[in-house]
Write an enzyme that holds these catalytic residues in place. Structure first.
Site, short mmCIF file in Angstrom:
data_model
loop_
_atom_site.label_atom_id
_atom_site.label_comp_id
_atom_site.label_asym_id
_atom_site.label_seq_id
_atom_site.Cartn_x
_atom_site.Cartn_y
_atom_site.Cartn_z
N LEU A 334 0.83 -1.20 0.00
CA LEU A 334 0.00 0.00 0.00
C LEU A 334 0.86 1.25 0.00
CD1 LEU A 334 -2.59 -1.07 2.71
CD2 LEU A 334 -3.03 -0.83 0.26
N GLY A 335 2.04 1.14 0.57
CA GLY A 335 2.89 2.32 0.63
C GLY A 335 4.05 2.09 1.56
N GLY A 337 5.63 3.76 4.73
CA GLY A 337 5.46 4.78 5.76
C GLY A 337 6.78 5.06 6.44
N GLY A 338 6.72 5.95 7.41
CA GLY A 338 7.92 6.36 8.12
C GLY A 338 8.60 5.21 8.84
N PHE A 339 7.83 4.22 9.25
CA PHE A 339 8.42 3.17 10.06
C PHE A 339 8.51 1.84 9.33
CE2 PHE A 339 6.87 6.39 12.84
CZ PHE A 339 7.86 6.49 13.81
N GLY A 340 8.21 1.84 8.05
CA GLY A 340 8.31 0.60 7.30
C GLY A 340 7.23 0.50 6.25
N VAL A 342 3.95 -0.92 4.17
CA VAL A 342 2.62 -1.34 4.58
C VAL A 342 1.99 -2.17 3.47
CG1 VAL A 342 0.38 -0.57 5.40
CG2 VAL A 342 2.39 0.81 5.86
N LYS A 356 1.88 -3.66 8.71
CA LYS A 356 3.08 -2.82 8.61
C LYS A 356 4.29 -3.62 9.04
CE LYS A 356 3.33 1.48 9.11
NZ LYS A 356 3.61 2.90 9.26
N ASP A 453 5.05 13.03 13.94
CA ASP A 453 5.17 12.97 12.48
C ASP A 453 3.81 13.14 11.81
OD1 ASP A 453 6.47 12.83 10.09
OD2 ASP A 453 6.75 10.66 10.10
#
Ligand code: NAG
Ligand code: NAG
Ligand code: NAG
Ligand code: NAG
Ligand code: NAG
Ligand code: NAG
Length: 646
Positions: A334-335, A337-340, A342, A356, A453
């Site tokens: 899906l994308g 993100g800042g932490f990994g 998804v 995630k 964030d």
């Protein structure tokens, strides 16, 4: 001689029975008029005439519904400038007359909130609520309350366990019943029985009922060994008592809602394990997982159900998640993100989730910390915060399972493929909802969680375009030490408050700043970090300049229909955004103040007075280093740019 005496005895007997019945009866319906909670909203209505007329009309409708035998009703009225939403609900064990009596009592009490924009009154027997916003589908929220009985009353040892079992049954069964209502009783020992009732608002979803029940359940568990307890949240009510408050023939047959769940794989699994060796393993696992924090002794069954279903996050198996996401395939991504990354996943039950894959350096944090953080995050319930459903750790890999949001993230609607498709009302709802979610994280959850964030890609939209903030709590997984320049900061340039980016000073106002930037982006449909082509001014600088010259309307996204919004609403929202981005953290409003300001009618009496400040990804001051934390800060250099002005 004998006849009269016999009659005397008979009469006496009848009299005793009658007195007994009357006492029972009287005690019952009176106690249902026991006021538990009454809250008036802090913000007053501005157009009182309209609001009061609408409110009276909704109350009239609600009364009609109750009189005609309904136990739940909503009514709304939107004439004039002040829409009004009202709701009444009676416990279904009441007689129609008692329900009406309870409604009348609640009405008298709620009238005391005269000018308030919203109010909430809860009795043992019923609740009455109104608001200027539609709250019908809200299941959990601020101010969940628990009321425990007299702590000095004593009980046999078995009482705690019986209450636990009873409440657990109610919590499992209630979301599955028609009309979300269940009563139950359990014999404790000899002559003691414990009675319980649970009820959800009928306009929320089954999962909403479930999450509300789990909130009030964990609240009310503080009560035993007191003889009675009550807990309530926006969407539900839970009560137990050692004295009966409903008749025997009003006991719900909840057994079928507890047994008939073979469709749920998880419960079936638990069932299968009970009696087997797996049972022991599970108990061990549960103790391992929850051991450190839970000292309470309960029946083993209660512990297992509680651990898997309610309090803690579900522990998913890696295999299941791997197959749910088709081996974490690219198509399912899906994308990032800042932490990994998804991924979209479809569990075997058919439930769609977002998984995630955390990219956090293991060496930075002990695994125990991860587990305690995840448990905290999974206990955060708010309609504007993305629910964490569970987690999974295998070796170095840490996975988080979230609810899936069909509409994706806000950035797509602002800058991406769906640019320009949100109307004014949707944008305003997103602005308000995001503020509410942040206010909850900062001020209402029992720990203050600073997001660090906030940006459009972290704001997800549900099917109804209501915002849900994602990734909250994750920054807590990063190293604690964040003193000045050398530390890696969580955050994204362009959205990060200068004092945090440069000095590492962290407070809730860091989120307020990022929120202000996001609001400007929502209004303008323009990225904060990209200068408009015909000038070299970044969004914040441009916004302040226009505002100072009273030309703020030029900031509004051209794709918006001019007839959809009022100029003063736009001005207010821009002023709030500029307040949030003030240079000094202390002069920014708290997020709960932002909620109040947004909901207030008319113009603000508080104005941004000093120029906002902006961090640009230019080259002057060096901050932030590598991304081993997986945060979105890359080797970045920033400069502080004061926005022009006074
Ligand atoms: C709302 O109105 C009440 C009574 O009119 C007043 O006491 C209260 O201060 C007002 N609250 C606000 C926030 O204006
Ligand atoms: C609404 O009802 C209350 C109480 O009956 C009354 O005092 C008030 O005047 C009514 N408001 C309007 C606008 O009719
Ligand atoms: C309404 O408020 C007044 C004054 O605060 C109080 O005396 C009264 O008991 C309240 N009425 C109800 C029904 O709560
Ligand atoms: C019931 O549980 C509470 C804590 O949850 C504990 O303090 C109390 O001693 C227990 N009572 C009995 C009788 O076991
Ligand atoms: C229940 O029985 C115990 C003794 O068996 C007695 O002491 C107690 O008073 C009884 N409670 C009630 C509510 O009848
Ligand atoms: C339940 O019992 C009461 C008497 O205890 C009776 O009046 C009432 O009709 C009964 N209700 C139902 C639904 O059977």
């Amino acid at each position: 001689m004998q006849q009269p005496r016999k009659r005397c005895v008979m009469i006496l007997l009848w009299a005793i029975i009658w007195v007994f019945l009357l006492m029972e009866d009287g005690a019952n319906s009176d106690s249902e008029l026991n006021l538990l909670n009454s809250i008036c909203a802090q913000d007053n209505v501005t157009n009182f005439q309209d609001f009061s007329r609408n409110l009276n009309a909704t109350f009239l409708k609600l009364r009609e519904e109750i009189v005609s035998g309904n136990y739940f009703a909503t009514a709304d009225q939107a004439a004039g400038s002040s829409p009004t939403y009202s709701m009444v609900q009676c416990r279904k064990y009441l007689s129609p007359t008692d329900c009406l009596a309870c409604f009348n009592a609640a009405l008298t009490t709620i009238r005391n909130c005269s000018a308030a924009y919203g109010a909430d009154v809860i009795y043992d027997g019923c609740l009455l609520r109104y608001d200027g916003n539609n709250f019908y589908t809200q299941s959990t929220g601020q101010g969940h309350t628990v009321i425990c009985g007299d702590p000095t009353a004593s009980n046999p040892t078995s009482f705690n366990a019986s209450v636990g079992g009873l409440l657990n049954d109610l919590l499992m069964a209630t979301p599955r019943t028609d009309g979300y209502f269940a009563t139950s009783k359990k014999k404790v020992s000899g002559n003691i029985t414990v009675y319980g009732v649970a009820q959800c608002i009928e306009t929320i979803s089954e999962s909403g009922c479930r999450s509300c029940m789990s909130v009030v359940y964990s609240d009310i568990r503080q009560c035993p060994p007191t003889l009675d307890g009550r807990a309530m949240d926006v969407g539900c009510f839970l009560r137990y008592s050692e004295s009966p408050f409903f008749a025997d023939n009003q006991t719900t047959d909840i057994a079928r809602f507890l047994e008939n769940n073979s469709s749920s794989k998880k419960d079936a699994l638990i069932g299968g394990l009970i009696g087997g060796i797996g049972f022991l393993l599970l108990v061990l696992a549960v103790f391992f997982w929850f051991g450190s924090s839970r000292r309470k002794k309960m029946a083993p069954r209660g512990d297992i159900l509680e651990a898997t279903e309610l309090q803690g996050p579900v522990n998913y198996s890696y295999r299941d998640l791997n197959s749910a996401t088709q081996n974490f395939s690219l198509e399912n991504k899906l994308g990032a993100g800042g932490f990994g990354d998804v991924y979209k996943g479809v569990l075997k039950s058919g439930k769609v989730v977002a998984v995630k894959k955390l990219a956090i350096d293991q060496s930075l944090r002990a695994k125990a910390d991860f587990e305690s953080e995840v448990r905290i995050i999974s206990n955060v319930h708010h309609r504007n915060l993305l629910r964490l459903l569970g987690c999974c750790s295998r070796g170095a890999e840490l996975l988080l399972v979230y609810e899936f949001m069909p509409n994706g993230s806000l950035d797509k609607f602002l800058f991406g493929e769906k640019k320009g498709s949100l109307n004014w009302k949707q944008r305003f709802d997103i602005i308000l909802g995001t503020a509410r979610g942040l206010a909850y994280l900062h001020e209402e959850f029992h720990l203050c969680i600073i997001h660090r964030d906030i940006k459009p890609s972290n704001i997800l939209l549900d099917h109804d375009f209501q915002p849900k903030i994602a990734d909250f709590g994750l920054a807590r997984l990063l190293p604690q030490d964040r003193s000045h320049l050398s530390t890696k900061f969580a955050g994204t340039l362009g959205y990060t408050a200068p004092e945090y980016a440069i000095l590492g000073q962290l407070s809730e106002k860091v989120d307020a700043y990022s929120y202000g930037i996001v609001v400007l982006e929502i209004i303008s449909g323009q990225k904060s970090s990209e200068a408009k082509s015909d000038s070299d001014e970044f969004l914040l600088k441009q916004g302040w300049g226009l505002y100072e010259n009273n030309r703020h309307e030029e900031l509004v996204d051209e794709t918006l229909d001019r007839s959809e919004y009022h100029a003063e609403d736009v001005r207010k929202v821009i002023e709030i955004a500029l307040l949030c981005t003030q240079a000094s953290a202390a002069s920014r409003p708290s997020m709960s103040e932002v909620v109040v300001l947004l909901r207030s009618k008319g113009s603000l009496n508080r104005r941004p007075t000093t120029k906002p400040i902006f961090v640009e990804s230019d080259k002057k001051v060096r901050v932030g280093t590598s991304t081993s934390t997986g945060s979105s800060v890359s080797n970045a250099t920033v400069s502080i740019t004061e926005v022009s002005g006074r």
